[in-house]
Scaffold this active site. Structure first.
Site, PDB file in Angstrom:
ATOM      1  N   TYR A   1       0.826  -1.225   0.000  1.00 46.67           N
ATOM      2  CA  TYR A   1       0.000   0.000   0.000  1.00 46.67           C
ATOM      3  C   TYR A   1       0.856   1.270   0.000  1.00 46.67           C
ATOM      4  O   TYR A   1       0.823   2.062  -0.947  1.00 46.67           O
ATOM      5  CB  TYR A   1      -0.917  -0.052   1.221  1.00 46.67           C
ATOM      6  CG  TYR A   1      -1.742   1.194   1.500  1.00 46.67           C
ATOM      7  CD1 TYR A   1      -2.399   1.872   0.478  1.00 46.67           C
ATOM      8  CD2 TYR A   1      -1.884   1.662   2.806  1.00 46.67           C
ATOM      9  CE1 TYR A   1      -3.168   3.003   0.745  1.00 46.67           C
ATOM     10  CE2 TYR A   1      -2.655   2.772   3.090  1.00 46.67           C
ATOM     11  CZ  TYR A   1      -3.293   3.445   2.057  1.00 46.67           C
ATOM     12  OH  TYR A   1      -4.046   4.559   2.339  1.00 46.67           O
ATOM     13  N   ILE A   2       1.655   1.447   1.016  1.00 47.65           N
ATOM     14  CA  ILE A   2       2.428   2.696   1.086  1.00 47.65           C
ATOM     15  C   ILE A   2       3.605   2.635   0.109  1.00 47.65           C
ATOM     16  O   ILE A   2       3.890   3.605  -0.602  1.00 47.65           O
ATOM     17  CB  ILE A   2       2.885   2.979   2.531  1.00 47.65           C
ATOM     18  CG1 ILE A   2       1.638   3.100   3.434  1.00 47.65           C
ATOM     19  CG2 ILE A   2       3.704   4.261   2.608  1.00 47.65           C
ATOM     20  CD1 ILE A   2       1.926   3.218   4.904  1.00 47.65           C
TER      21      ILE A   2
ATOM     22  N   SER B   1       3.972 -11.330   0.345  1.00 45.65           N
ATOM     23  CA  SER B   1       3.318 -12.096   1.423  1.00 45.65           C
ATOM     24  C   SER B   1       2.017 -11.438   1.849  1.00 45.65           C
ATOM     25  O   SER B   1       1.131 -12.086   2.387  1.00 45.65           O
ATOM     26  CB  SER B   1       4.256 -12.228   2.629  1.00 45.65           C
ATOM     27  OG  SER B   1       4.448 -10.968   3.244  1.00 45.65           O
TER      28      SER B   1
ATOM     29  N   PHE C   1      10.042  -0.896   3.975  1.00 46.03           N
ATOM     30  CA  PHE C   1       8.638  -1.084   4.377  1.00 46.03           C
ATOM     31  C   PHE C   1       8.337  -2.526   4.753  1.00 46.03           C
ATOM     32  O   PHE C   1       7.321  -2.776   5.398  1.00 46.03           O
ATOM     33  CB  PHE C   1       7.690  -0.759   3.210  1.00 46.03           C
ATOM     34  CG  PHE C   1       7.651   0.681   2.834  1.00 46.03           C
ATOM     35  CD1 PHE C   1       7.033   1.614   3.646  1.00 46.03           C
ATOM     36  CD2 PHE C   1       8.219   1.116   1.649  1.00 46.03           C
ATOM     37  CE1 PHE C   1       6.996   2.945   3.296  1.00 46.03           C
ATOM     38  CE2 PHE C   1       8.179   2.450   1.286  1.00 46.03           C
ATOM     39  CZ  PHE C   1       7.566   3.370   2.113  1.00 46.03           C
TER      40      PHE C   1
ATOM     41  N   SER D   1       6.098   4.297  13.217  1.00 50.08           N
ATOM     42  CA  SER D   1       4.680   4.539  13.444  1.00 50.08           C
ATOM     43  C   SER D   1       4.451   5.371  14.698  1.00 50.08           C
ATOM     44  O   SER D   1       5.222   5.282  15.671  1.00 50.08           O
ATOM     45  CB  SER D   1       3.984   3.185  13.613  1.00 50.08           C
ATOM     46  OG  SER D   1       2.696   3.349  14.141  1.00 50.08           O
TER      47      SER D   1
ATOM     48  N   TYR E   1       3.957  -6.043  17.567  1.00 47.46           N
ATOM     49  CA  TYR E   1       4.085  -5.176  16.384  1.00 47.46           C
ATOM     50  C   TYR E   1       4.692  -3.827  16.776  1.00 47.46           C
ATOM     51  O   TYR E   1       5.675  -3.375  16.194  1.00 47.46           O
ATOM     52  CB  TYR E   1       2.709  -4.970  15.727  1.00 47.46           C
ATOM     53  CG  TYR E   1       2.664  -3.740  14.853  1.00 47.46           C
ATOM     54  CD1 TYR E   1       3.245  -3.749  13.589  1.00 47.46           C
ATOM     55  CD2 TYR E   1       2.088  -2.543  15.310  1.00 47.46           C
ATOM     56  CE1 TYR E   1       3.248  -2.611  12.800  1.00 47.46           C
ATOM     57  CE2 TYR E   1       2.085  -1.400  14.528  1.00 47.46           C
ATOM     58  CZ  TYR E   1       2.673  -1.444  13.268  1.00 47.46           C
ATOM     59  OH  TYR E   1       2.685  -0.309  12.503  1.00 47.46           O
TER      60      TYR E   1
ATOM     61  N   LYS F   1       8.525  -1.849  15.988  1.00 47.82           N
ATOM     62  CA  LYS F   1       8.770  -0.489  15.474  1.00 47.82           C
ATOM     63  C   LYS F   1       9.783   0.223  16.370  1.00 47.82           C
ATOM     64  O   LYS F   1      10.708   0.865  15.889  1.00 47.82           O
ATOM     65  CB  LYS F   1       7.459   0.311  15.404  1.00 47.82           C
ATOM     66  CG  LYS F   1       6.487  -0.184  14.326  1.00 47.82           C
ATOM     67  CD  LYS F   1       7.034   0.052  12.924  1.00 47.82           C
ATOM     68  CE  LYS F   1       6.207  -0.629  11.854  1.00 47.82           C
ATOM     69  NZ  LYS F   1       6.891  -0.746  10.550  1.00 47.82           N
TER      70      LYS F   1
ATOM     71  N   TYR G   1       4.633   7.457  11.058  1.00 55.26           N
ATOM     72  CA  TYR G   1       3.366   7.733  10.386  1.00 55.26           C
ATOM     73  C   TYR G   1       2.236   7.781  11.393  1.00 55.26           C
ATOM     74  O   TYR G   1       2.166   6.956  12.294  1.00 55.26           O
ATOM     75  CB  TYR G   1       2.980   6.629   9.407  1.00 55.26           C
ATOM     76  CG  TYR G   1       4.034   6.163   8.460  1.00 55.26           C
ATOM     77  CD1 TYR G   1       5.086   6.982   8.071  1.00 55.26           C
ATOM     78  CD2 TYR G   1       3.957   4.885   7.927  1.00 55.26           C
ATOM     79  CE1 TYR G   1       6.030   6.520   7.181  1.00 55.26           C
ATOM     80  CE2 TYR G   1       4.899   4.418   7.038  1.00 55.26           C
ATOM     81  CZ  TYR G   1       5.942   5.245   6.675  1.00 55.26           C
ATOM     82  OH  TYR G   1       6.874   4.776   5.809  1.00 55.26           O
TER      83      TYR G   1
ATOM     84  N   ASN H   1      -8.771  -4.444   9.496  1.00 55.19           N
ATOM     85  CA  ASN H   1      -8.684  -3.969  10.877  1.00 55.19           C
ATOM     86  C   ASN H   1      -8.833  -2.459  10.924  1.00 55.19           C
ATOM     87  O   ASN H   1      -9.286  -1.899  11.912  1.00 55.19           O
ATOM     88  CB  ASN H   1      -7.313  -4.309  11.472  1.00 55.19           C
ATOM     89  CG  ASN H   1      -7.116  -5.790  11.637  1.00 55.19           C
ATOM     90  OD1 ASN H   1      -7.985  -6.466  12.169  1.00 55.19           O
ATOM     91  ND2 ASN H   1      -6.005  -6.305  11.151  1.00 55.19           N
TER      92      ASN H   1
ATOM     93  N   GLY I   1      -7.202  -1.894  23.852  1.00 55.15           N
ATOM     94  CA  GLY I   1      -5.880  -1.464  23.372  1.00 55.15           C
ATOM     95  C   GLY I   1      -5.887  -0.157  22.607  1.00 55.15           C
ATOM     96  O   GLY I   1      -4.828   0.391  22.311  1.00 55.15           O
ATOM     97  N   ASP I   2      -7.085   0.356  22.219  1.00 51.23           N
ATOM     98  CA  ASP I   2      -7.130   1.627  21.490  1.00 51.23           C
ATOM     99  C   ASP I   2      -6.707   2.792  22.369  1.00 51.23           C
ATOM    100  O   ASP I   2      -7.115   2.870  23.532  1.00 51.23           O
ATOM    101  CB  ASP I   2      -8.556   1.916  20.989  1.00 51.23           C
ATOM    102  CG  ASP I   2      -8.774   1.405  19.578  1.00 51.23           C
ATOM    103  OD1 ASP I   2      -7.774   1.132  18.872  1.00 51.23           O
ATOM    104  OD2 ASP I   2      -9.940   1.287  19.175  1.00 51.23           O
TER     105      ASP I   2
END
Ligand code: UDP
Length: 341
Positions: free
Chosen positions: A13-14, A36, A83, A127, A152, A156, A180, A201, A300-301
């Site tokens: 995508y990016i 992948s 990336f 991120s 994850y 980072k 980002y 997600n 987790g948000d």
């Protein structure tokens, strides 16, 4: 001679949007991707948009050191944008070994080869997740990173540190980490965009898939946060604007404009937008009604995060330009393109 940039994960995508903007800016690009988490759709789109049929593409896994060595042996690389990494938070909690192995080993291989070349410019895609639930908003690059809440997020942070330490140790290796915020939208041509595998997600792909009828109803996670309308606040950055920030960062490295050998930049708009505002804007600009409901908060948000973009604005000479409405129109155009409409 045009400078050459290796884009690992360049079919995603990016990466695909960055490849387009690099070529537009006059760079040569070599794309490496193991496919992948994507297929060749976006790479084909990149070729159409740029009118370039000759962009070198390597289907390789950057976790394979010999494959990465081959990329450097066959191409004279001036800079790398890395990336190639897994990015699903929930999956990383369930499969931590897979995440640590993939995200760390691929980056280590890239750095090892950069070092062997006698130096290289390395841009790492980081991120805003490194800030966690920040106490003071907006966040600057000096805002302390908080302990990661997922493997994850931890990868980072670890890759940022690995880059920092490598720059300090190996002469000629220079690094930039771009943090980002929430990348959304698609190229105005609607030939490249986000291609989520399975149930998305992220908010915007879920919105566009609901609008096209692939999903029945968008669940808005929580409307009881202490924000104005009760929903979470994020800094949604247009993916083409984000791509242009990479071009500015690469130019800064290659033109010898860095002030330190390792630098960090926030890449966002500086504008907080709530989930409800985003949904309303999507409905309005695309003249449709979205089926949505409010449900419980997602564990987790973070409640709110947005960027102070002063450093990127001043040092990179870059600024987010596209309005959130135009970005949401582009996301919808891409979803319709995928559906053949
Ligand atoms: N969100 C939502 N419904 C969804 C997906 C996301 O309400 O189906 C909300 C989520 O709670 C967050 C915002 O949208 O407040 C952005 O979520 P996303 O997963 O896109 O990014 P991140 O959480 O990494 O900022």
């Amino acid at each position: 001679m045009a400078k050459r940039v290796l884009v690992s994960g360049g079919a995603g995508y990016i990466g695909s949007h960055v490849t387009v903007e690099l070529i537009n800016a006059g760079y040569e690009v070599v794309v490496a991707d193991n496919l992948s988490n994507c297929d060749m759709t976006c790479f084909e789109g990149v070729k159409k948009i740029t009118g370039r049929d000759d962009i070198p593409f390597y289907q390789v896994d950057c976790c394979d050191p010999d494959a990465v060595a081959g990329l450097f042996a066959e191409n004279e690389i001036d800079a790398v944008i890395h990336f190639a990494a897994f990015k699903a938070v929930g999956e990383s909690v369930a499969e931590p070994i897979m995440y640590y192995r993939n995200n760390l080993v691929s980056f280590l291989n890239i750095l090892e080869e950069s070092r062997k070349q006698g130096g290289c410019n390395v841009l790492f895609s980081s991120s805003a997740t490194v800030y966690g639930e920040a106490e003071v908003l907006p966040v600057t690059e000096q805002t302390p990173r908080l302990p990661a809440t997922s493997p994850y997020g931890n990868t980072k942070q670890m890759c940022e540190d690995i880059l920092r330490d490598s720059v300090a140790a190996y002469k000629g290796v220079k690094g930039i980490a771009l943090r980002y915020f929430n990348p959304i939208g698609a190229h105005p041509s609607a030939l490249i965009g986000e291609l989520p595998r399975g149930v998305p997600n992220n908010l915007v792909p879920f919105i566009t898939q609901t609008a096209i009828g692939k999903r029945e109803c968008l669940s808005i996670f929580g409307n009881d946060y202490p924000t104005e309308d009760g929903t979470c606040l994020r800094d949604y950055i247009d993916v083409v604007d984000l791509a242009k920030a990479h071009v500015a960062a690469v130019a800064r490295m290659l033109d010898g404009k860095m002030k330190e050998d390792y630098e960090i930049f926030n890449v966002g708009t500086g504008r907080p937008v709530s989930v409800s505002e985003l949904v309303n804007a999507f409905e309005k600009v695309n003249e449709l009604k979205l089926n949505y409901k409010y449900v419980d908060r997602r564990p987790g948000d973070v409640m709110a995060i947005w960027a102070d973009t002063t450093r990127a604005n001043e040092e990179l000479g870059w600024k987010a330009e596209r309005s959130v409405e135009d970005t949401l129109a582009s996301a919808w155009a891409w979803e319709k393109h995928l559906a053949g409409k």
